[in-house]
Design a protein around this motif. Structure first.
Motif, PDB file in Angstrom:
ATOM      1  N   SER A  82       0.891  -1.163  -0.026  1.00 27.29           N
ATOM      2  CA  SER A  82      -0.008  -0.029  -0.062  1.00 27.29           C
ATOM      3  C   SER A  82       0.864   1.329   0.124  1.00 27.29           C
ATOM      4  CB  SER A  82      -0.827   0.085   1.329  1.00 27.29           C
ATOM      5  OG  SER A  82      -0.240   0.041   2.216  1.00 27.29           O
ATOM      6  N   PHE A  83       2.059   1.076   0.735  1.00 25.96           N
ATOM      7  CA  PHE A  83       3.141   2.298   0.659  1.00 25.96           C
ATOM      8  C   PHE A  83       3.484   2.442  -0.770  1.00 25.96           C
ATOM      9  CE2 PHE A  83       6.768   4.618   1.337  1.00 25.96           C
ATOM     10  CZ  PHE A  83       6.503   5.684   2.229  1.00 25.96           C
ATOM     11  N   ASN A  84       3.796   1.484  -1.508  1.00 27.65           N
ATOM     12  CA  ASN A  84       4.471   1.565  -2.615  1.00 27.65           C
ATOM     13  C   ASN A  84       3.365   2.313  -3.636  1.00 27.65           C
ATOM     14  OD1 ASN A  84       4.716  -0.014  -5.724  1.00 27.65           O
ATOM     15  ND2 ASN A  84       6.572   0.634  -4.840  1.00 27.65           N
ATOM     16  N   THR A  85       1.992   1.972  -3.460  1.00 29.20           N
ATOM     17  CA  THR A  85       0.873   2.417  -4.448  1.00 29.20           C
ATOM     18  C   THR A  85       0.888   3.996  -3.686  1.00 29.20           C
ATOM     19  OG1 THR A  85      -0.378   0.237  -4.194  1.00 29.20           O
ATOM     20  CG2 THR A  85      -1.517   2.202  -4.767  1.00 29.20           C
ATOM     21  N   LEU A  86       0.783   3.986  -2.488  1.00 35.81           N
ATOM     22  CA  LEU A  86       0.599   5.541  -2.070  1.00 35.81           C
ATOM     23  C   LEU A  86       1.726   6.426  -2.705  1.00 35.81           C
ATOM     24  CD1 LEU A  86      -0.559   7.771  -0.319  1.00 35.81           C
ATOM     25  CD2 LEU A  86       0.969   7.083   1.418  1.00 35.81           C
ATOM     26  N   VAL A  87       3.036   6.129  -2.690  1.00 38.53           N
ATOM     27  CA  VAL A  87       4.101   7.030  -3.203  1.00 38.53           C
ATOM     28  C   VAL A  87       3.778   7.394  -4.653  1.00 38.53           C
ATOM     29  CG1 VAL A  87       5.504   6.530  -1.507  1.00 38.53           C
ATOM     30  CG2 VAL A  87       5.602   5.246  -3.522  1.00 38.53           C
ATOM     31  N   LYS A  88       3.535   6.264  -5.506  1.00 38.44           N
ATOM     32  CA  LYS A  88       3.364   6.602  -6.884  1.00 38.44           C
ATOM     33  C   LYS A  88       1.948   7.598  -7.048  1.00 38.44           C
ATOM     34  CE  LYS A  88       2.912   2.167  -7.572  1.00 38.44           C
ATOM     35  NZ  LYS A  88       2.891   0.637  -8.305  1.00 38.44           N
ATOM     36  N   THR A  89       1.099   7.496  -6.001  1.00 39.86           N
ATOM     37  CA  THR A  89      -0.069   8.561  -6.380  1.00 39.86           C
ATOM     38  C   THR A  89       0.528   9.899  -6.029  1.00 39.86           C
ATOM     39  OG1 THR A  89      -1.686   6.897  -5.885  1.00 39.86           O
ATOM     40  CG2 THR A  89      -2.251   9.099  -5.468  1.00 39.86           C
ATOM     41  N   ILE A  90       1.576   9.892  -4.759  1.00 37.64           N
ATOM     42  CA  ILE A  90       1.961  11.339  -4.458  1.00 37.64           C
ATOM     43  C   ILE A  90       2.886  11.659  -5.565  1.00 37.64           C
ATOM     44  CG2 ILE A  90       3.581  12.396  -2.762  1.00 37.64           C
ATOM     45  CD1 ILE A  90       2.300  10.590  -0.788  1.00 37.64           C
ATOM     46  N   GLY A  91       3.687  11.029  -6.185  1.00 39.02           N
ATOM     47  CA  GLY A  91       4.404  11.369  -7.342  1.00 39.02           C
ATOM     48  C   GLY A  91       3.857  11.965  -8.515  1.00 39.02           C
ATOM     49  N   GLN A  92       2.772  11.192  -8.854  1.00 36.18           N
ATOM     50  CA  GLN A  92       1.798  11.883  -9.950  1.00 36.18           C
ATOM     51  C   GLN A  92       0.928  13.119  -9.507  1.00 36.18           C
ATOM     52  OE1 GLN A  92      -1.011   8.341 -10.152  1.00 36.18           O
ATOM     53  NE2 GLN A  92       0.373   7.386 -11.554  1.00 36.18           N
ATOM     54  N   THR A  93       0.367  13.188  -8.278  1.00 37.32           N
ATOM     55  CA  THR A  93      -0.163  14.541  -8.026  1.00 37.32           C
ATOM     56  C   THR A  93       0.898  15.701  -7.924  1.00 37.32           C
ATOM     57  OG1 THR A  93      -1.568  12.829  -6.661  1.00 37.32           O
ATOM     58  CG2 THR A  93      -1.590  15.452  -6.175  1.00 37.32           C
ATOM     59  N   LEU A  94       2.157  15.457  -7.184  1.00 32.76           N
ATOM     60  CA  LEU A  94       3.037  16.299  -7.169  1.00 32.76           C
ATOM     61  C   LEU A  94       3.589  16.750  -8.515  1.00 32.76           C
ATOM     62  CD1 LEU A  94       6.020  16.233  -4.718  1.00 32.76           C
ATOM     63  CD2 LEU A  94       6.246  17.023  -6.857  1.00 32.76           C
ATOM     64  N   MET A  95       3.989  15.897  -9.413  1.00 27.75           N
ATOM     65  CA  MET A  95       4.454  16.295 -10.704  1.00 27.75           C
ATOM     66  C   MET A  95       3.474  16.804 -11.690  1.00 27.75           C
ATOM     67  SD  MET A  95       7.742  16.350 -10.211  1.00 27.75           S
ATOM     68  CE  MET A  95       7.878  17.207 -11.616  1.00 27.75           C
ATOM     69  N   VAL A  96       2.093  16.566 -11.548  1.00 26.82           N
ATOM     70  CA  VAL A  96       1.303  16.978 -12.540  1.00 26.82           C
ATOM     71  C   VAL A  96       0.975  18.490 -12.140  1.00 26.82           C
ATOM     72  CG1 VAL A  96      -0.858  16.589 -11.429  1.00 26.82           C
ATOM     73  CG2 VAL A  96      -0.766  16.501 -13.847  1.00 26.82           C
ATOM     74  N   SER A  97       0.946  18.916 -11.041  1.00 23.48           N
ATOM     75  CA  SER A  97       0.861  20.170 -10.557  1.00 23.48           C
ATOM     76  C   SER A  97       2.110  20.972 -11.022  1.00 23.48           C
ATOM     77  CB  SER A  97       0.870  20.366  -8.960  1.00 23.48           C
ATOM     78  OG  SER A  97      -0.462  19.586  -8.443  1.00 23.48           O
ATOM     79  N   ILE A  98       3.360  20.471 -10.606  1.00 22.22           N
ATOM     80  CA  ILE A  98       4.642  21.401 -11.071  1.00 22.22           C
ATOM     81  C   ILE A  98       4.613  21.331 -12.676  1.00 22.22           C
ATOM     82  CG2 ILE A  98       7.113  20.938 -11.133  1.00 22.22           C
ATOM     83  CD1 ILE A  98       7.082  19.729  -8.415  1.00 22.22           C
ATOM     84  N   PHE A  99       4.387  20.455 -13.237  1.00 22.56           N
ATOM     85  CA  PHE A  99       4.412  20.624 -14.771  1.00 22.56           C
ATOM     86  C   PHE A  99       3.349  21.457 -15.155  1.00 22.56           C
ATOM     87  CE2 PHE A  99       5.962  15.827 -15.059  1.00 22.56           C
ATOM     88  CZ  PHE A  99       7.012  16.298 -15.239  1.00 22.56           C
ATOM     89  N   GLY A 100       2.260  21.626 -14.576  1.00 20.19           N
ATOM     90  CA  GLY A 100       1.288  22.775 -15.007  1.00 20.19           C
ATOM     91  C   GLY A 100       1.857  23.937 -14.592  1.00 20.19           C
ATOM     92  N   VAL A 101       2.355  24.282 -13.479  1.00 18.26           N
ATOM     93  CA  VAL A 101       2.920  25.563 -13.161  1.00 18.26           C
ATOM     94  C   VAL A 101       4.052  25.887 -14.160  1.00 18.26           C
ATOM     95  CG1 VAL A 101       4.524  27.024 -11.705  1.00 18.26           C
ATOM     96  CG2 VAL A 101       2.337  25.653 -10.645  1.00 18.26           C
ATOM     97  N   VAL A 102       4.866  24.831 -14.516  1.00 14.05           N
ATOM     98  CA  VAL A 102       5.965  25.254 -15.696  1.00 14.05           C
ATOM     99  C   VAL A 102       5.481  25.429 -16.997  1.00 14.05           C
ATOM    100  CG1 VAL A 102       7.778  23.954 -16.925  1.00 14.05           C
ATOM    101  CG2 VAL A 102       7.643  23.837 -14.535  1.00 14.05           C
ATOM    102  N   ILE A 103       4.487  24.711 -17.355  1.00 12.65           N
ATOM    103  CA  ILE A 103       4.057  25.106 -18.967  1.00 12.65           C
ATOM    104  C   ILE A 103       3.350  26.381 -19.076  1.00 12.65           C
ATOM    105  CG2 ILE A 103       1.900  23.929 -18.721  1.00 12.65           C
ATOM    106  CD1 ILE A 103       2.850  22.695 -21.650  1.00 12.65           C
ATOM    107  N   ASN A 104       2.628  26.875 -17.884  1.00  8.42           N
ATOM    108  CA  ASN A 104       1.794  28.157 -17.696  1.00  8.42           C
ATOM    109  C   ASN A 104       2.519  29.182 -17.595  1.00  8.42           C
ATOM    110  OD1 ASN A 104      -0.646  26.898 -17.870  1.00  8.42           O
ATOM    111  ND2 ASN A 104      -1.055  26.583 -15.839  1.00  8.42           N
ATOM    112  N   SER A 105       3.898  29.085 -16.889  1.00  8.29           N
ATOM    113  CA  SER A 105       4.755  29.893 -16.589  1.00  8.29           C
ATOM    114  C   SER A 105       5.651  30.081 -17.814  1.00  8.29           C
ATOM    115  CB  SER A 105       5.989  29.686 -15.520  1.00  8.29           C
ATOM    116  OG  SER A 105       5.216  29.451 -14.219  1.00  8.29           O
ATOM    117  N   VAL A 106       5.902  29.186 -18.638  1.00 12.84           N
ATOM    118  CA  VAL A 106       6.723  29.379 -19.868  1.00 12.84           C
ATOM    119  C   VAL A 106       5.875  30.101 -20.895  1.00 12.84           C
ATOM    120  CG1 VAL A 106       8.002  27.876 -21.734  1.00 12.84           C
ATOM    121  CG2 VAL A 106       8.414  27.354 -19.517  1.00 12.84           C
TER     122      VAL A 106
END
Length: 494
Positions: A391-415
């Motif tokens: 379950s922890f392995n499943t959780l960290v994958k979800t956190i990675g997806q949530t974190l990076m999709v937000s960061i990618f969104g900020v990056v592409i909007n900023s550029v």
């Protein structure tokens, strides 16, 4: 004669359960325009997706602990029951707020299904067979990604959008019957240690504030609400660690983090899952915004990745029989790095046909990496902690997806915003949203299309530059662990 688990039927049931939860995301994407038109509330539409992921992630580690403590079967059945109730309420929703609440309930159920399904497979298959089975299980995600939009469109056009949720009810009831009868678990020794209620609450608060904070970054950027959420998450995490050190039976045993294999394999899974979101979200945007293709093409170029992912899982199984898992992960990451390099180097004018090849390369890389890290995370802990580890392995994958999709969104909007500000173009501030939508792109004057596509390409290029660094960081982390032939750490330390 003592009854035994019917391995084949339980395996099929797990595959169907995985497919049921996987298709929920793809099928609702297709139906969402119709749902919004029926219920109104476009301004809160994103929460239909976000709340499902949020409640799913919050409960995942709790279910993992309960699966270790009282058994896989009761937790899996409980998850299916809650998922069925949530699906029924979604189908009965008469306004957007009710639908969002029902999706939250649905996510609570889904939080048990996926990690406990993987734990059940780990219970009934040995390590040498597990990668092949996980490959078949991952095929459910590939099939869902291809057929979800088609099935969603058909259901919406024939019997109505409510049935994309109601269809889960009979499937869920059949699954409950199969698991209840054919999965036979050994009796567990009753533990006198009370359930770590306080630790569970603290963990849920950590995840709630963390994931909500990153969701808000994608919605409103870095404002005060984001800082408050992330600050609260840090405070709750400190309290959580304090509570867990004193708990008789902690929801997450902090000793797991003394195991270097467990820590690093989950960090690798987090980074690669984050990069995966860059692929799934922004390749379709590239097809539609930069190349001017239809939404169908945008989704179609990802089909090879979904299909060949399963091939990668089988390759991982074969390789794990011959070499240490660290090297198998390194091979998967190396292939993923090649795919990410293509995304960085491919020019804006490249034909969409190239992306089929890139998608295939990434598919085999992801298939090897994700499957092997899952098996490795499970095999790095003792059997009594298998549910928590999965379950922890499943959780960290979800956190990675949530974190990076937000960061990618900020990056592409900023550029893109910076590129627009530097240009001499006089355009509507919403022009980039119009550009990536095939239905509105043709309303943009022809003389503006090429410069705007160039700006979008610059934003996507930056996303994939970050992506290649994520893959490189994962590769370096993976090479830190020392392990023996069976993929286990010899001394428990790096």
């Amino acid at each position: 004669m003592e009854r035994k688990t019917n391995v084949k039927l339980v395996t099929i049931s797990v595959f169907v359960a995985t497919f049921m939860t996987a298709i929920e995301g793809t099928i609702i994407s297709t139906a969402m325009p119709t749902i919004v038109g029926s219920l109104h509330g476009m301004e809160i539409m994103n929460w239909v997706f976000s709340i499902y992921l949020l409640t799913n992630a919050m409960l995942t580690p709790i279910y993992g602990k309960l699966a270790d403590k009282i058994g896989r079967k009761p937790i899996f059945l409980t998850g299916i029951i809650i998922f069925i109730i949530g699906s029924s309420l979604c189908g009965l929703a008469q306004n957007m707020l009710t639908l969002i609440i029902a999706r939250a309930i649905q996510g609570v159920g889904a939080g048990a299904i996926m990690p406990v399904a993987l734990t059940i497979l780990a219970d009934i298959y040995s390590i040498d067979k597990r990668a092949k089975i996980l490959g078949l299980n991952s095929a459910a995600w590939g099939v869902a990604s291809i057929f979800g939009p088609l099935v969603g469109g058909f259901i919406v056009d024939t019997v109505g959008w409510h049935w994309i949720f109601f269809i889960n009810v009979p499937i869920g009831l059949v699954l409950m019957g199969l698991i209840a009868y054919f999965l036979v678990e050994p009796k567990r020794e009753k533990s006198n240690a009370p359930m770590d209620v306080l630790g569970s609450i603290q963990l849920m608060l950590v995840l709630l504030t963390l994931l909500l904070g990153f969701q808000l970054i994608g919605d409103v950027g870095f404002d005060l609400s984001v800082l408050l959420c992330l600050g609260a998450s840090v405070v709750f995490f400190i309290v959580f660690v304090f509570v867990e050190k004193r708990a008789q039976d902690p929801v997450i045993d902090l000793n797991l983090f003394k195991n270097s294999t467990f820590v690093i394999v989950n960090l690798v899974a987090t980074l690669i899952s984050g990069f995966l979101m860059g692929v799934e979200v922004y390749i379709p945007m590239w097809m539609q915004g930069v190349l001017g293709k239809s939404a169908a093409i945008g989704g179609l170029v990802l089909a090879p990745m979904s299909v060949i992912w399963m091939v990668g899982s089988f390759v991982a199984s074969h390789l794990m029989e011959k070499m240490v898992t660290k090297m198998v992960v390194a091979i998967g990451l190396g292939i993923t790095f090649i795919g990410s390099a293509f995304l960085v180097l491919v020019p804006a004018a490249a034909s969409f046909v190239w992306f089929f090849a890139i998608s295939a390369v990434l598919g085999i890389g992801f298939g090897i990496t994700i499957t092997t890290t899952t098996v490795r995370a499970q095999s790095s802990v003792e059997p009594a902690k298998l549910g928590v580890a999965t379950s922890f392995n499943t959780l960290v994958k979800t956190i990675g997806q949530t974190l990076m999709v937000s960061i990618f969104g900020v990056v592409i909007n900023s550029v893109t915003s910076a590129e627009l500000a530097k240009s001499s173009l006089t355009v509507d501030p919403d022009v980039m949203n119009q550009l990536v939508n095939p239905h509105t792109a043709n309303t943009i004057p022809a003389n503006l299309l090429e410069p705007l596509r160039g700006m979008l390409y610059s934003g996507l290029h930056m996303v994939y530059l970050i992506g290649i660094f994520l893959v490189a960081a994962a590769f370096i982390l993976n090479m830190v662990v020392k392990e023996n032939r069976k993929g286990e750490v010899s001394d428990g330390n790096c």
